[in-house]
Design an enzyme around this catalytic site. Structure first.
Site, PDB file in Angstrom:
ATOM      1  N   ARG A  46       0.825  -1.210   0.000  1.00 29.19           N
ATOM      2  CA  ARG A  46       0.000   0.000   0.000  1.00 29.19           C
ATOM      3  C   ARG A  46       0.857   1.257   0.000  1.00 29.19           C
ATOM      4  NH1 ARG A  46      -5.021   0.842  -0.628  1.00 29.19           N
ATOM      5  NH2 ARG A  46      -5.426  -1.402  -0.538  1.00 29.19           N
ATOM      6  N   HIS A  49       2.022   1.557  -3.542  1.00 26.87           N
ATOM      7  CA  HIS A  49       0.873   1.994  -4.339  1.00 26.87           C
ATOM      8  C   HIS A  49       0.624   3.490  -4.187  1.00 26.87           C
ATOM      9  CE1 HIS A  49      -3.582   2.681  -4.627  1.00 26.87           C
ATOM     10  NE2 HIS A  49      -3.389   2.077  -5.776  1.00 26.87           N
TER      11      HIS A  49
END
Length: 237
Positions: A46, A49
């Site tokens: 994450r 990302h």
């Protein structure tokens, strides 16, 4: 003031947008994260990302056991404290505490550091602290007897950022940090969101759907102190 432990939503209810699903598919096509333990993998992916920066795979430092304890505390309603509103803006599924608007600077004390003192007076021990902007906020937290559930220490900058994160690792507190000078509000919020979105165990219902973009199942080795130490990018065919 709102209870900082409110507005937590069951991760199972989160709907993942197709764009996010495709983004994670492309990330995993370029970087093998299958060797990471579950929560470490969730945080690493994450954060990458959020920044489109694969180098975080070898820059982040965390510990799976610390993440497991923090994950439980978070979903049990522990307060979440942030250093700036930009971090708070990135955490959309949990109310947070940010005292920067109430803080003032003084001799030897930055406004960000004072905000940390005010937040600790409000929430006490056992909170999750998410610091993505000011190194002095992280430095101040380390002077307090905060007994945190987790410190996500990812401040950014050329002055004091890397040093404050090194001090966090030396403190022995449960933490997510990175070695380099980079960081910022988006990646700090992303690390906390990874724990918010990760499925909560339901003993009475062992088969639960994941609320994060799916990946193949792999046996998890023991957590590494440096998140990306064994990480390798996939070779292009």
């Amino acid at each position: 003031m709102a209870d900082p432990g409110t507005r937590t939503t069951d991760p199972e209810a989160r709907v993942v947008h197709p764009i996010e699903q495709e983004s994670f598919r492309r990330l995993r096509a370029r970087l093998d994260t299958s060797h990471f333990p579950p929560l470490t993998r969730a945080v690493v992916e994450r954060v990458i990302h959020s920044a489109a920066d694969l180098d975080y795979a070898s820059d982040l430092v965390t510990d799976e056991v610390a993440l497991e304890k923090a994950h439980r505390a978070l979903h049990d309603g522990a307060p979440v404290v942030v250093d700036v509103e930009m971090v708070a803006a990135g955490i959309t599924r949990r109310d947070t505490v940010c005292r920067l608007k109430d803080a003032v600077s003084g001799p030897g004390l930055t406004r960000s550091a004072h905000a940390i003192r005010l937040a600790y007076e409000q929430v006490g021990p056992g909170a999750l602290w998410v610091i993505g902007c000011a190194p002095t906020a992280l430095e101040e937290l380390l002077t307090l007897d905060a007994a945190p559930a987790l410190v996500i220490g990812l401040p950014v900058g050329f002055v004091g950022a890397a040093e404050s994160k090194a001090a966090l690792r030396e403190s022995g507190l449960p933490a997510v940090s990175n070695v380099s000078e980079k960081g910022g509000s988006a990646v700090a919020a992303a690390a906390l969101n990874a724990l918010l979105y990760h499925p909560v165990s339901h003993p009475e219902s062992p088969s639960v759907a994941h609320s994060v973009p799916r990946a193949e199942s792999h046996p998890a080795p023991e957590a590494q102190s440096r998140a990306g130490s064994p990480s390798k990018s996939k070779e292009k065919s």
